[in-house]
Motif scaffolding. Sequence first.
Motif, mmCIF file in Angstrom:
data_model
loop_
_atom_site.group_PDB
_atom_site.id
_atom_site.type_symbol
_atom_site.label_atom_id
_atom_site.label_comp_id
_atom_site.label_asym_id
_atom_site.label_seq_id
_atom_site.Cartn_x
_atom_site.Cartn_y
_atom_site.Cartn_z
ATOM 1 N N ILE A 194 68.195 82.466 71.011
ATOM 2 C CA ILE A 194 67.992 83.612 70.105
ATOM 3 C C ILE A 194 66.511 83.981 70.063
ATOM 4 O O ILE A 194 66.133 85.154 70.190
ATOM 5 C CB ILE A 194 68.524 83.274 68.686
ATOM 6 C CG1 ILE A 194 70.045 83.103 68.716
ATOM 7 C CG2 ILE A 194 68.119 84.359 67.690
ATOM 8 C CD1 ILE A 194 70.620 82.446 67.466
ATOM 9 N N TYR A 195 65.671 82.953 69.893
ATOM 10 C CA TYR A 195 64.213 83.182 69.808
ATOM 11 C C TYR A 195 63.725 83.886 71.078
ATOM 12 O O TYR A 195 63.071 84.936 71.017
ATOM 13 C CB TYR A 195 63.514 81.821 69.635
ATOM 14 C CG TYR A 195 62.074 81.893 69.186
ATOM 15 C CD1 TYR A 195 61.694 81.421 67.932
ATOM 16 C CD2 TYR A 195 61.084 82.404 70.016
ATOM 17 C CE1 TYR A 195 60.372 81.468 67.510
ATOM 18 C CE2 TYR A 195 59.761 82.455 69.607
ATOM 19 C CZ TYR A 195 59.409 81.987 68.349
ATOM 20 O OH TYR A 195 58.103 82.035 67.945
ATOM 21 N N ASP A 196 64.065 83.310 72.235
ATOM 22 C CA ASP A 196 63.600 83.891 73.497
ATOM 23 C C ASP A 196 64.256 85.243 73.765
ATOM 24 O O ASP A 196 63.649 86.122 74.389
ATOM 25 C CB ASP A 196 63.884 82.942 74.665
ATOM 26 C CG ASP A 196 62.927 81.753 74.677
ATOM 27 O OD1 ASP A 196 62.044 81.709 73.810
ATOM 28 O OD2 ASP A 196 63.079 80.883 75.545
ATOM 29 N N GLY A 206 62.530 82.455 60.482
ATOM 30 C CA GLY A 206 61.468 81.550 60.942
ATOM 31 C C GLY A 206 60.462 82.265 61.829
ATOM 32 O O GLY A 206 59.250 82.031 61.736
ATOM 33 N N MET A 207 60.960 83.147 62.679
ATOM 34 C CA MET A 207 60.048 83.920 63.539
ATOM 35 C C MET A 207 59.118 84.773 62.683
ATOM 36 O O MET A 207 57.910 84.838 62.928
ATOM 37 C CB MET A 207 60.853 84.823 64.489
ATOM 38 C CG MET A 207 61.609 84.053 65.559
ATOM 39 S SD MET A 207 62.683 85.127 66.544
ATOM 40 C CE MET A 207 61.484 85.841 67.682
ATOM 41 N N ASN A 208 59.684 85.385 61.685
ATOM 42 C CA ASN A 208 58.860 86.235 60.812
ATOM 43 C C ASN A 208 57.866 85.422 59.994
ATOM 44 O O ASN A 208 56.836 85.934 59.567
ATOM 45 C CB ASN A 208 59.757 87.068 59.893
ATOM 46 C CG ASN A 208 60.373 88.245 60.641
ATOM 47 O OD1 ASN A 208 59.706 88.877 61.454
ATOM 48 N ND2 ASN A 208 61.643 88.528 60.395
ATOM 49 N N GLN A 209 58.180 84.136 59.792
ATOM 50 C CA GLN A 209 57.244 83.260 59.068
ATOM 51 C C GLN A 209 56.216 82.633 60.005
ATOM 52 O O GLN A 209 55.402 81.809 59.578
ATOM 53 C CB GLN A 209 58.034 82.144 58.362
ATOM 54 C CG GLN A 209 58.875 82.626 57.203
ATOM 55 C CD GLN A 209 59.883 81.576 56.732
ATOM 56 O OE1 GLN A 209 60.155 80.611 57.441
ATOM 57 N NE2 GLN A 209 60.428 81.791 55.551
ATOM 58 N N ARG A 238 72.989 76.735 82.584
ATOM 59 C CA ARG A 238 73.039 77.152 83.982
ATOM 60 C C ARG A 238 72.369 78.518 84.184
ATOM 61 O O ARG A 238 72.200 78.983 85.303
ATOM 62 C CB ARG A 238 74.473 77.160 84.498
ATOM 63 C CG ARG A 238 75.338 78.168 83.821
ATOM 64 C CD ARG A 238 76.769 78.129 84.333
ATOM 65 N NE ARG A 238 77.626 78.911 83.483
ATOM 66 C CZ ARG A 238 77.601 80.226 83.384
ATOM 67 N NH1 ARG A 238 76.754 80.920 84.101
ATOM 68 N NH2 ARG A 238 78.411 80.853 82.571
ATOM 69 N N GLY A 239 71.999 79.142 83.068
ATOM 70 C CA GLY A 239 71.282 80.415 83.159
ATOM 71 C C GLY A 239 72.141 81.572 82.693
ATOM 72 O O GLY A 239 73.280 81.723 83.123
ATOM 73 N N THR A 240 71.592 82.365 81.783
ATOM 74 C CA THR A 240 72.318 83.537 81.295
ATOM 75 C C THR A 240 71.333 84.499 80.651
ATOM 76 O O THR A 240 70.267 84.098 80.200
ATOM 77 C CB THR A 240 73.386 83.130 80.253
ATOM 78 O OG1 THR A 240 74.116 84.280 79.851
ATOM 79 C CG2 THR A 240 72.760 82.524 78.999
ATOM 80 N N LYS A 241 71.705 85.751 80.649
ATOM 81 C CA LYS A 241 70.982 86.706 79.815
ATOM 82 C C LYS A 241 71.319 86.366 78.364
ATOM 83 O O LYS A 241 72.321 85.699 78.091
ATOM 84 C CB LYS A 241 71.449 88.126 80.123
ATOM 85 C CG LYS A 241 70.966 88.638 81.448
ATOM 86 C CD LYS A 241 70.909 90.167 81.414
ATOM 87 C CE LYS A 241 72.030 90.755 82.231
ATOM 88 N NZ LYS A 241 71.913 92.226 82.366
ATOM 89 N N ASP A 253 54.189 82.132 74.270
ATOM 90 C CA ASP A 253 54.114 81.294 73.068
ATOM 91 C C ASP A 253 52.758 81.355 72.365
ATOM 92 O O ASP A 253 52.442 80.495 71.542
ATOM 93 C CB ASP A 253 54.444 79.840 73.439
ATOM 94 C CG ASP A 253 53.494 79.296 74.509
ATOM 95 O OD1 ASP A 253 52.572 80.032 74.936
ATOM 96 O OD2 ASP A 253 53.684 78.133 74.925
ATOM 97 N N MET A 254 51.934 82.339 72.706
ATOM 98 C CA MET A 254 50.614 82.541 72.098
ATOM 99 C C MET A 254 49.569 81.534 72.559
ATOM 100 O O MET A 254 48.436 81.547 72.077
ATOM 101 C CB MET A 254 50.695 82.574 70.561
ATOM 102 C CG MET A 254 51.530 83.716 70.032
ATOM 103 S SD MET A 254 51.820 83.638 68.253
ATOM 104 C CE MET A 254 50.214 84.047 67.582
#
Length: 429
Positions: free
Chosen positions: A320-322, A284-287, A224-227, A329-330
């Motif tokens: 978490i990623y966002d 994963g982000m760092n990879q 529903r939307g959250t920070k 997303d490049m």
Amino acid sequence: MSFRRCFIALTMLSALSVLSAAHAQQMVPDSPLRVGEDQKVAHRINEAILVAYGFGNTFMVTTPAGNVIIDTSSVVRAPKAKELLQKENSGPITHIILTHGHGDHTGGVKLWKGPQTQVIAQQEQYEFLNYQARLEQFLTQRNAAQFAFPPRDTGPWVGNRGATMLATVTFADKYEFTTGGVKFELFSTPGETPDHLTVWIPQYKAAFVGDNYYESFPNLYTLRGTKPRWALDYIDSINKVLALKPEILLPSHGQPVRGNAEITRRLTRYRDAISYVHDAVVQGMNQGKDVFTLMQQIKLPADLNVGESYGNLIWSIRGIYDGYAGWFDMNPATMYDVPMTAVLPDVTRLAGGPDPIAALAAQRVEAGQYVEALHLTEIALTADPKHRRSLEVRLQALEKLHARSVNSNERGWLSYSIRGVKKALEGGN
Ligand SMILES: [Zn+2]
């Protein structure tokens, strides 16, 4: 509950600015709002603590000098909670403590508050209530969609700092008071919200943790939307509660947990599940992995599987990623204000019109690839929003997803989409 009462209740419930994100094991999917509806008497936790179950729970701590209320449920559920609790003890209310500022915890403040009652919240509640009020129309529309409420006009915008404050006392890290010989210690424990607090009563070894623990992986991102709900905050806050060595754990959704060994087992597993997912996303982000790859790859080990009846892994991974990286997303096309949907009519034309796309989508449904079928019908329906075969196949895919879902939030949004497609099929689009 009769249909009429149900309708009235839902209409009233839509008056909540925001519903909290929590769900308990005993909740029936699609009906998290109805928990505790059939409760006839308040449940006694020990010689001083009583609970009225609901969405969410209301606790009363009785003392010789008056009573302390911890969380007040929603506007709809508060009157019954008050009636049940006051049947057991009708003493004056000296304090109301709000574990956080979601509507299913704050709805009964007005009902319980007397001229002498102190209302206590963590100081981040000031901004959190303003945030909810600032986005009231946006969040109300989404709540109405997810929970099938009638749409509601929230009235004129109150501005950026126009929310009504509830607390008479706020604090930063820790706040203590004693009433009727019972000491209450309140700790800042951000997690589901930045204003979350935990109430600790040393005499009873009881910890009231609000929505920072419930019987499902937490809703680190709610649809529903959250920070961002910061995973590392959850971990620190759970560690704070573990350090208290509670014998009674009282979440604001679901049942109490008793015995320090069991509480430690559950909280440790909960914390470690959050930590595992968080760290896997960061790694994963760092990879250089993209968010969809991580959503597909990250799974909880069996010993950390806390269930996904309310929050779930894929939304949390994306959250978490966002939360760390934001939306880019490049892909160079994403830098501009022309979405992918702008070219879907071209794709439909190249495919020979919506009919072959709908036929392919039907094959995907047959093969159990329901999400692929949703994507395909979206292509055809973007070109031709009333294309009947695409709507029919889309409905099938949505109903199959709904039938297999065990997550109440997912089911809520699928139901919303099903209603929309049915309406379009009836020509009411
Ligand atoms: Zn809640």
